[in-house]
Design a protein around this motif. Structure first.
Motif, PDB file in Angstrom:
ATOM      1  N   ASP A  21     -13.737  -2.478   5.261  1.00 18.79           N
ATOM      2  CA  ASP A  21     -14.864  -1.681   5.742  1.00 18.79           C
ATOM      3  C   ASP A  21     -14.585  -0.951   7.050  1.00 18.79           C
ATOM      4  OD1 ASP A  21     -16.440  -2.342   3.568  1.00 18.79           O
ATOM      5  OD2 ASP A  21     -17.278  -4.108   4.561  1.00 18.79           O
ATOM      6  N   VAL A  22     -13.570  -1.379   7.780  1.00 25.32           N
ATOM      7  CA  VAL A  22     -13.323  -0.772   9.090  1.00 25.32           C
ATOM      8  C   VAL A  22     -12.212   0.278   9.084  1.00 25.32           C
ATOM      9  CG1 VAL A  22     -14.189  -2.768  10.339  1.00 25.32           C
ATOM     10  CG2 VAL A  22     -11.738  -2.591   9.848  1.00 25.32           C
ATOM     11  N   CYS A  23     -11.478   0.390   8.002  1.00 26.22           N
ATOM     12  CA  CYS A  23     -10.357   1.329   7.962  1.00 26.22           C
ATOM     13  C   CYS A  23     -10.877   2.766   7.912  1.00 26.22           C
ATOM     14  CB  CYS A  23      -9.463   1.073   6.760  1.00 26.22           C
ATOM     15  SG  CYS A  23      -8.067   2.230   6.670  1.00 26.22           S
ATOM     16  N   PRO A  24     -10.576   3.561   8.941  1.00 21.19           N
ATOM     17  CA  PRO A  24     -11.054   4.943   8.957  1.00 21.19           C
ATOM     18  C   PRO A  24     -10.359   5.836   7.922  1.00 21.19           C
ATOM     19  CG  PRO A  24      -9.664   4.543  10.857  1.00 21.19           C
ATOM     20  CD  PRO A  24      -9.849   3.224  10.165  1.00 21.19           C
ATOM     21  N   GLU A  25      -9.258   5.365   7.367  1.00 24.62           N
ATOM     22  CA  GLU A  25      -8.510   6.143   6.370  1.00 24.62           C
ATOM     23  C   GLU A  25      -8.826   5.703   4.943  1.00 24.62           C
ATOM     24  OE1 GLU A  25      -6.893   8.802   7.387  1.00 24.62           O
ATOM     25  OE2 GLU A  25      -7.447   8.214   9.435  1.00 24.62           O
ATOM     26  N   SER A  26      -9.781   4.804   4.791  1.00 23.87           N
ATOM     27  CA  SER A  26     -10.200   4.288   3.476  1.00 23.87           C
ATOM     28  C   SER A  26      -9.033   3.711   2.679  1.00 23.87           C
ATOM     29  CB  SER A  26     -10.905   5.374   2.665  1.00 23.87           C
ATOM     30  OG  SER A  26     -12.046   5.832   3.345  1.00 23.87           O
ATOM     31  N   ILE A  27      -8.156   3.012   3.370  1.00 27.13           N
ATOM     32  CA  ILE A  27      -7.024   2.371   2.700  1.00 27.13           C
ATOM     33  C   ILE A  27      -7.502   1.036   2.139  1.00 27.13           C
ATOM     34  CG2 ILE A  27      -4.722   1.379   3.006  1.00 27.13           C
ATOM     35  CD1 ILE A  27      -4.372   3.362   5.379  1.00 27.13           C
ATOM     36  N   ASN A  28      -7.250   0.817   0.855  1.00 30.20           N
ATOM     37  CA  ASN A  28      -7.586  -0.454   0.234  1.00 30.20           C
ATOM     38  C   ASN A  28      -6.444  -1.420   0.549  1.00 30.20           C
ATOM     39  OD1 ASN A  28      -8.088  -2.649  -1.441  1.00 30.20           O
ATOM     40  ND2 ASN A  28      -8.991  -1.378  -3.036  1.00 30.20           N
ATOM     41  N   ILE A  29      -6.514  -1.974   1.738  1.00 32.54           N
ATOM     42  CA  ILE A  29      -5.438  -2.816   2.255  1.00 32.54           C
ATOM     43  C   ILE A  29      -5.188  -4.003   1.330  1.00 32.54           C
ATOM     44  CG2 ILE A  29      -4.752  -4.285   4.207  1.00 32.54           C
ATOM     45  CD1 ILE A  29      -6.532  -2.278   5.934  1.00 32.54           C
ATOM     46  N   GLN A  30      -6.233  -4.610   0.825  1.00 34.50           N
ATOM     47  CA  GLN A  30      -6.077  -5.750  -0.069  1.00 34.50           C
ATOM     48  C   GLN A  30      -5.269  -5.384  -1.308  1.00 34.50           C
ATOM     49  OE1 GLN A  30      -9.474  -6.862  -2.275  1.00 34.50           O
ATOM     50  NE2 GLN A  30      -8.479  -8.621  -3.193  1.00 34.50           N
ATOM     51  N   LYS A  31      -5.598  -4.288  -1.946  1.00 31.19           N
ATOM     52  CA  LYS A  31      -4.895  -3.861  -3.158  1.00 31.19           C
ATOM     53  C   LYS A  31      -3.423  -3.571  -2.862  1.00 31.19           C
ATOM     54  CE  LYS A  31      -5.110  -0.651  -7.011  1.00 31.19           C
ATOM     55  NZ  LYS A  31      -5.103  -1.707  -8.021  1.00 31.19           N
ATOM     56  N   ILE A  32      -3.196  -2.849  -1.776  1.00 30.00           N
ATOM     57  CA  ILE A  32      -1.822  -2.488  -1.407  1.00 30.00           C
ATOM     58  C   ILE A  32      -1.016  -3.733  -1.055  1.00 30.00           C
ATOM     59  CG2 ILE A  32      -0.481  -1.325   0.380  1.00 30.00           C
ATOM     60  CD1 ILE A  32      -2.565   0.945   0.244  1.00 30.00           C
ATOM     61  N   PHE A  33      -1.616  -4.652  -0.309  1.00 29.95           N
ATOM     62  CA  PHE A  33      -0.914  -5.885   0.047  1.00 29.95           C
ATOM     63  C   PHE A  33      -0.621  -6.735  -1.185  1.00 29.95           C
ATOM     64  CE2 PHE A  33      -1.561  -6.836   4.831  1.00 29.95           C
ATOM     65  CZ  PHE A  33      -1.078  -5.592   5.157  1.00 29.95           C
ATOM     66  N   ASN A  34      -1.540  -6.768  -2.147  1.00 30.91           N
ATOM     67  CA  ASN A  34      -1.281  -7.531  -3.363  1.00 30.91           C
ATOM     68  C   ASN A  34      -0.069  -6.986  -4.105  1.00 30.91           C
ATOM     69  OD1 ASN A  34      -3.367  -9.323  -2.948  1.00 30.91           O
ATOM     70  ND2 ASN A  34      -4.797  -8.261  -4.288  1.00 30.91           N
ATOM     71  N   LEU A  35       0.009  -5.670  -4.256  1.00 32.18           N
ATOM     72  CA  LEU A  35       1.172  -5.062  -4.915  1.00 32.18           C
ATOM     73  C   LEU A  35       2.448  -5.340  -4.127  1.00 32.18           C
ATOM     74  CD1 LEU A  35      -0.354  -1.619  -5.967  1.00 32.18           C
ATOM     75  CD2 LEU A  35       0.361  -3.472  -7.494  1.00 32.18           C
ATOM     76  N   TYR A  36       2.361  -5.196  -2.810  1.00 30.33           N
ATOM     77  CA  TYR A  36       3.521  -5.416  -1.942  1.00 30.33           C
ATOM     78  C   TYR A  36       3.993  -6.875  -2.008  1.00 30.33           C
ATOM     79  CZ  TYR A  36       6.217  -5.724   2.403  1.00 30.33           C
ATOM     80  OH  TYR A  36       7.193  -5.944   3.341  1.00 30.33           O
ATOM     81  N   ASN A  37       3.061  -7.810  -1.912  1.00 27.30           N
ATOM     82  CA  ASN A  37       3.435  -9.226  -1.972  1.00 27.30           C
ATOM     83  C   ASN A  37       4.047  -9.580  -3.316  1.00 27.30           C
ATOM     84  OD1 ASN A  37       2.677  -9.914   0.655  1.00 27.30           O
ATOM     85  ND2 ASN A  37       0.560 -10.233   0.061  1.00 27.30           N
ATOM     86  N   ASP A  38       3.487  -9.052  -4.398  1.00 26.13           N
ATOM     87  CA  ASP A  38       4.061  -9.301  -5.720  1.00 26.13           C
ATOM     88  C   ASP A  38       5.465  -8.715  -5.820  1.00 26.13           C
ATOM     89  OD1 ASP A  38       1.793 -10.670  -6.530  1.00 26.13           O
ATOM     90  OD2 ASP A  38       0.939  -8.965  -7.611  1.00 26.13           O
ATOM     91  N   GLU A  39       5.649  -7.535  -5.268  1.00 24.96           N
ATOM     92  CA  GLU A  39       6.974  -6.896  -5.263  1.00 24.96           C
ATOM     93  C   GLU A  39       7.985  -7.773  -4.527  1.00 24.96           C
ATOM     94  OE1 GLU A  39       9.993  -3.865  -5.595  1.00 24.96           O
ATOM     95  OE2 GLU A  39       8.148  -4.217  -6.688  1.00 24.96           O
ATOM     96  N   LYS A  40       7.597  -8.309  -3.393  1.00 26.93           N
ATOM     97  CA  LYS A  40       8.517  -9.128  -2.601  1.00 26.93           C
ATOM     98  C   LYS A  40       8.839 -10.442  -3.300  1.00 26.93           C
ATOM     99  CE  LYS A  40       9.319  -6.260   0.531  1.00 26.93           C
ATOM    100  NZ  LYS A  40      10.660  -5.675   0.593  1.00 26.93           N
ATOM    101  N   MET A  41       7.931 -10.923  -4.139  1.00 23.69           N
ATOM    102  CA  MET A  41       8.210 -12.162  -4.874  1.00 23.69           C
ATOM    103  C   MET A  41       9.257 -11.949  -5.959  1.00 23.69           C
ATOM    104  SD  MET A  41       4.742 -14.440  -5.032  1.00 23.69           S
ATOM    105  CE  MET A  41       3.849 -13.372  -6.122  1.00 23.69           C
ATOM    106  N   VAL A  42       9.301 -10.757  -6.559  1.00 22.44           N
ATOM    107  CA  VAL A  42      10.285 -10.507  -7.616  1.00 22.44           C
ATOM    108  C   VAL A  42      11.600  -9.989  -7.048  1.00 22.44           C
ATOM    109  CG1 VAL A  42       8.566 -10.115  -9.409  1.00 22.44           C
ATOM    110  CG2 VAL A  42       9.484  -8.167  -8.163  1.00 22.44           C
ATOM    111  N   GLY A  43      11.620  -9.638  -5.795  1.00 24.48           N
ATOM    112  CA  GLY A  43      12.844  -9.149  -5.173  1.00 24.48           C
ATOM    113  C   GLY A  43      12.860  -7.641  -5.101  1.00 24.48           C
TER     114      GLY A  43
END
Length: 99
Positions: free
Chosen positions: A15-37
Motif C-alpha cells: 500500500d505504500v509503494c508509490p510506483e505500485s510495485i507488487n513487491i510480494q509477487k515479485i519476491f515470490n518469483l525471485y525466491n522461487d528462482e533462487k531455489m532452483v538455481g
C-alpha cells in the motif's frame, strides 16, 4: 536461496509503494528462482517477463529506492537492495528487456 527470505506474504509494503510495485509477487518469483538455481531460462523468469507486460504494473526496475516499503516491513528486509538483485536476475536481454 536468498538470505533475506523468510516469508514475504505479509503485504505491508504494497500500500505504500508509490510506483505500485507488487513487491510480494515479485519476491515470490525471485525466491522461487533462487531455489532452483541460476538457470539460463526458467518458468519464474518467463512469468516475470509476462507479468511485466501487463498494463499498469510496477516492476523491480521501477523502484526509486524511496524506502517507504522498508519502513513498513516487519522483517526489516532491505527491499530496494533486493529489487536491484531482481533486476539483475530477471530484467535481462534474454527475457526481452533492454540492457
Amino acid at each position: 536461496m536468498h538470505s533475506e527470505k523468510s516469508s514475504t506474504l505479509c503485504k505491508y509494503c504494497l500500500d505504500v509503494c508509490p510506483e505500485s510495485i507488487n513487491i510480494q509477487k515479485i519476491f515470490n518469483l525471485y525466491n522461487d528462482e533462487k531455489m532452483v538455481g541460476n538457470l539460463l531460462w526458467s518458468a519464474f523468469g518467463y512469468s516475470y517477463c509476462n507479468y511485466s507486460k501487463l498494463p499498469g504494473v510496477g516492476i523491480a526496475s521501477d523502484c526509486t529506492e524511496c524506502g517507504m516499503c522498508v519502513e513498513e516491513c516487519p522483517q526489516h528486509i532491505d527491499i530496494p537492495k533486493v529489487m536491484k538483485d531482481v533486476v539483475k536476475t530477471f530484467e535481462t536481454e534474454y527475457y526481452g528487456f533492454k540492457e
